[in-house]
Design an enzyme around this catalytic site. Structure first.
Site, PDB file in Angstrom:
ATOM      1  CD1 TRP A   1      -6.785  -4.375 -29.217  1.00 30.16           C
ATOM      2  CD2 TRP A   1      -5.668  -1.862 -29.895  1.00 30.16           C
ATOM      3  NE1 TRP A   1      -6.930  -2.922 -28.550  1.00 30.16           N
ATOM      4  CE2 TRP A   1      -7.157  -1.840 -28.883  1.00 30.16           C
ATOM      5  CE3 TRP A   1      -5.395  -0.392 -30.292  1.00 30.16           C
ATOM      6  CZ2 TRP A   1      -7.197  -0.565 -28.333  1.00 30.16           C
ATOM      7  CZ3 TRP A   1      -5.396   0.037 -29.761  1.00 30.16           C
ATOM      8  CH2 TRP A   1      -6.401   0.322 -28.888  1.00 30.16           C
ATOM      9  CG  ASP A   2      -5.129  -5.554 -25.396  1.00 29.66           C
ATOM     10  OD1 ASP A   2      -6.079  -5.500 -26.394  1.00 29.66           O
ATOM     11  OD2 ASP A   2      -5.931  -5.650 -24.711  1.00 29.66           O
TER      12      ASP A   2
ATOM     13  CE  LYS B   1     -14.853  -1.890 -23.678  1.00 33.60           C
ATOM     14  NZ  LYS B   1     -15.050  -2.517 -23.788  1.00 33.60           N
ATOM     15  CD  GLN B   2     -11.482   0.507 -26.080  1.00 32.08           C
ATOM     16  OE1 GLN B   2     -12.190   0.201 -25.782  1.00 32.08           O
ATOM     17  NE2 GLN B   2      -9.775  -0.088 -25.604  1.00 32.08           N
TER      18      GLN B   2
ATOM     19  CD  GLU C   1     -14.386  -3.563 -27.580  1.00 32.54           C
ATOM     20  OE1 GLU C   1     -14.503  -3.621 -26.848  1.00 32.54           O
ATOM     21  OE2 GLU C   1     -12.912  -4.277 -28.972  1.00 32.54           O
TER      22      GLU C   1
HETATM   23  C1  BGC Z   1     -10.725  -3.168 -25.292  1.00 29.39           C
HETATM   24  C2  BGC Z   1     -10.894  -3.679 -26.555  1.00 29.39           C
HETATM   25  C3  BGC Z   1      -9.248  -4.322 -25.788  1.00 29.39           C
HETATM   26  C4  BGC Z   1      -9.886  -5.266 -25.152  1.00 29.39           C
HETATM   27  C5  BGC Z   1      -8.701  -6.676 -24.660  1.00 29.39           C
HETATM   28  C6  BGC Z   1     -12.047  -4.311 -24.707  1.00 29.39           C
HETATM   29  O1  BGC Z   1     -13.269  -4.186 -23.537  1.00 29.39           O
HETATM   30  O2  BGC Z   1     -12.504  -2.024 -25.919  1.00 29.39           O
HETATM   31  O3  BGC Z   1      -9.654  -2.331 -27.092  1.00 29.39           O
HETATM   32  O4  BGC Z   1      -8.765  -4.811 -26.862  1.00 29.39           O
HETATM   33  O5  BGC Z   1     -11.058  -5.223 -24.361  1.00 29.39           O
HETATM   34  O6  BGC Z   1      -8.413  -6.497 -23.641  1.00 29.39           O
END
Ligand code: BGC
Length: 729
Positions: free
Chosen positions: A326-327, A582-583, A468
């Site tokens: 999804w990035d 995490k984010q 995540e």
């Molecule tokens: C992140 C995801 C991301 C992926 C690729 C993961 O560490 O949690 O949101 O899509 O890395 O960058």
């Protein structure tokens, strides 16, 4: 000013991070920023976009082509490379204005000083081409040999991916061709090497490689230069004869000569920067890091193909399986939409083309519609493994639910299609597959949702949101809101088609057997539960029960780690039972739907979630930056901008998830840097083709100027602290 990335000493600890930092590329391939004498040990790689392979049972990953720019030196029979003798001078640099990599190394040998300078580029004019100019000079007369050619023994994480090698010489050309293991796709690399001096040349072949040995006696201080033209083709490029196409590419280049090929390449870069440069006055560091972020996006942009998208680690190697996440839609697309709409369209087309894969995935899990791959490969199949991390204590793979439960991927794709349509006003996107994507994603969510009779509402259970670390949660606010958006976009798409393109509408409804679905979606949208801000605290709970988790500090959670590489999330991770995330999650939702929430709500949630965010994903800081700008606080935003725009310059990012290497470049963060500057500090908004800016520059910036393309028209936006201007060009 502001265009050169440089390091002036050699540090073997930086070999891997410099491979990312000094990368060159053109969307077809990425050539890591390694030195000419490096081999697979130093992770030299020419990574190809969109050509994947599986070796045995291991993960599928993209191919690294044989390395045609290999060159190593021997002096009086002894190899002289940076790894076997410390240089007395060394510099490596990247001219991001022109996409040129340079190095200069001097050794003090028993035969006096020996110096190498090199210059190379991955052509923007012919995406199959790589060129290298390599010059050597010595202080005293001595016998030198340059070993150069095609190194077919490539770096792979889960390889080898190439088999049935053919290694050959034909007049001045040398060639390596092979087949991929899984799909037997022909891959070829050819090279021509020209020189302006007399030498004895012999050919050395191995099973996978072919080199020239160019031996000569030097005169003191004379410069001996070789010019290498190399080309890479695969059958995936529509080539019927990959070797022949390689040869055509390089013969064309060699007949033009190095200077001409070089200047054509530079002309192309000029056009790229003309459309995408952002000028920052007041901070040289920010100017450079933002341009560098844009450079990183430019070298991986699939300008030449509507079949490709951009992997989460760009073209820097095989980490994250070279897969599309999804990035691309949420973090990179905005840059392309505003500066290169044709690339944005290619990115969206990739999702349209891979809809079938998403349908199959939904069916596999027992749902209807389109559930896109969390980690997508060439046909939309999910490359995400069931075990994405390894337990560092036992060495056992740990089951993760990214693939099964990050349903928000289908919403990100609907979002990308609908926002691209709104931005460009181009209905052809919807008529040529975009509408179908949105409708199928909405259908998937309807079939995924649970109707809770007692609460008289639809809920979205058992998901993973952007954070995540907390797996299998219920009613993740971000996910529910994005699903609401998808249902709404589907209904709006239907309304638009019905009103203005009735034939297409009827055909689509018939093709998808969608008539019953329409009422379902109306009901779904009306009764879908989207968590709201708490009346007293104004906080939005990230998911059901988040508020009951242990509230401890990031430092506290970090101190509980027994091994620094331990995975923080999932069943046993240190943050799973705590509020540490995490984010950006709720904060991302507030940013995307900024018009629907008050400043007080944004501020309260920013202040609450930020200290609880590890920023363990490079996708996180830019979102905190963007929401701070929305709140009107550019000083909060600024450090997050600095963090995101420097991610690939400092190399300061997570390299391991459990024991799995996840290093490489970070295009989502690069896109995030552009977003923070343009959509954040400049406050640019485009709605119905209307442009508005609401600037809030960081203190230290004096001026900011950039161009955008909106619906075919170019604009210049020029901002200072007390003034701004939007000029149509
Ligand atoms: C992140 C995801 C991301 C992926 C690729 C993961 O560490 O949690 O949101 O899509 O890395 O960058």
């Amino acid at each position: 000013m502001g265009w050169i990335i440089e390091e002036n000493k050699f540090d073997s600890n930086n070999i891997v991070s410099n491979g990312n930092k000094f990368m060159t590329g053109n969307g077809y391939m990425g050539y890591r920023g390694t030195l000419e004498e490096y081999t697979k040990k130093e992770l030299a790689a020419c990574n190809l976009a969109g050509l994947y392979d599986r070796q045995g049972d291991s993960w599928r990953e993209p191919i690294n082509a044989p390395n045609a720019l290999f060159a190593a030196l021997s002096v009086e029979g002894r190899e002289l490379g940076i790894m076997n003798m410390a240089p007395i001078e060394h510099s490596q640099s990247l001219d991001i204005k022109n996409g040129i990599h340079k190095r200069c190394t001097v050794w003090d040998t028993e035969y006096g000083k020996v110096k190498i300078t090199s210059e190379r580029f991955v052509s923007l004019t012919d995406v199959h081409m790589l060129c290298l100019k390599y010059t050597v000079s010595t202080e005293r007369t001595c016998n030198l040999a340059i070993k150069t050619g095609i190194d077919g023994d490539v770096w792979d994480i889960n390889g080898p991916h190439l088999e049935e090698y053919t290694v050959e010489q034909e007049k001045s050309l040398i060639k390596v061709s092979a087949l991929t293991q899984e799909l037997k796709v022909p891959v070829a690399v050819a090279e021509i090497c020209e020189r302006t001096f007399e030498a004895e040349e012999s050919i050395v072949k191995t099973e996978k490689s072919i080199f020239r040995n160019i031996a000569f006696k030097t005169e003191p201080k004379v410069q001996y230069t070789i010019y290498k033209y190399a080309s890479v083709w695969t059958e995936n490029d529509g080539s019927k004869n990959v070797l022949e196409d390689c040869c055509l590419s390089i013969l064309r280049a060699s007949s033009m000569g190095y200077e001409k090929v070089y200047s054509e390449h530079i002309e192309q870069w000029k056009d790229r920067w003309e459309a995408s440069d952002v000028l920052i006055e007041g901070s040289d560091e920010d100017q450079l890091s933002l341009r560098y972020s844009i450079y990183q996006l430019q070298i991986i942009a699939p300008m030449h193909s509507s079949k490709l998208s951009i992997p989460a680690r760009g073209l820097s190697g095989q980490t994250y399986k070279g897969a599309i996440f999804w990035d691309t839609e949420m973090f990179m697309l905005p840059f392309f939409l505003h500066t290169a709409p044709e690339v944005a369209r290619n990115l969206v087309n990739y999702r349209i083309r891979t809809l079938e894969g998403a349908r199959k995935k939904a069916e596999f899990y027992g749902f209807k519609g389109a559930f896109y791959a969390w980690e997508s490969h060439e046909n939309g199949e999910d490359a995400c493994s069931d075990f994405n991390v390894t337990d560092v204590f036992t060495g056992r793979p740990v089951k993760t639910y990214f693939k099964d439960k990050q349903v928000h991927i289908s919403a990100a794709i609907s979002y990308a299609v609908w926002e691209t349509y709104k931005f460009t006003g181009d209905v052809s996107l919807l008529l040529n597959g975009g509408a179908e994507v949105i409708l199928e994603c909405a259908r998937f969510f309807y079939s995924y949702a649970y109707f809770k009779e007692d609460k008289n509402r639809y809920e979205i259970l058992d998901v993973i949101g952007p954070d995540e670390y907390h797996e299998r949660v219920n009613n993740n606010a971000y996910t529910n809101k994005m699903i609401y958006y998808t249902a709404d976009a589907a209904l709006k798409t239907l309304e638009l088609l019905k009103k203005e393109y009735i034939k297409d509408y009827q055909e689509l409804i018939a093709k998808l057997d969608y008539s019953k679905e329409i009422n379902n979606l109306i009901k779904f949208k009306e009764k879908l539960y989207v968590p709201e801000p708490d009346e007293n605290t104004l906080l939005i709970e990230q998911f059901d029960g988040y508020n009951r988790l242990e509230d401890c500090s990031l430092d506290e959670v970090r101190s509980r780690l027994i091994n620094p590489r331990e995975y923080w999330g999932g069943g046993h991770g240190v943050s799973s039972t705590t509020k540490i995330i995490k984010q950006a999650d709720v904060v991302l939702m507030l940013y995307l739907f900024k018009n629907e929430y008050s400043n007080e709500v944004k501020k309260a949630n920013w202040e609450y979630y930020e200290p609880r965010t590890e920023h363990g994903s490079s996708l996180s800081p830019c979102i905190y930056s963007l929401l701070s700008c929305e709140i009107g606080n550019s000083e909060w935003a600024y450090p997050f901008f600095v963090k995101t725009s420097n991610v690939d310059l400092t190399g300061d990012s997570k390299q391991f998830a459990g024991s799995i290497y996840i290093g490489g470049t970070h295009p989502a963060a690069n896109g995030g840097a552009w977003m923070s500057a343009i959509l954040g500090f400049a406050g640019l908004k485009v709605e119905n083709g209307e442009i508005s800016v609401n600037p809030n520059l960081p203190e230290r910036w004096k001026r900011m100027a950039f161009k955008i393309i909106v619906r075919g028209e170019k604009y210049l936006v020029d901002i200072t602290h007390d003034n701004f201007q939007v000029t149509k060009l």
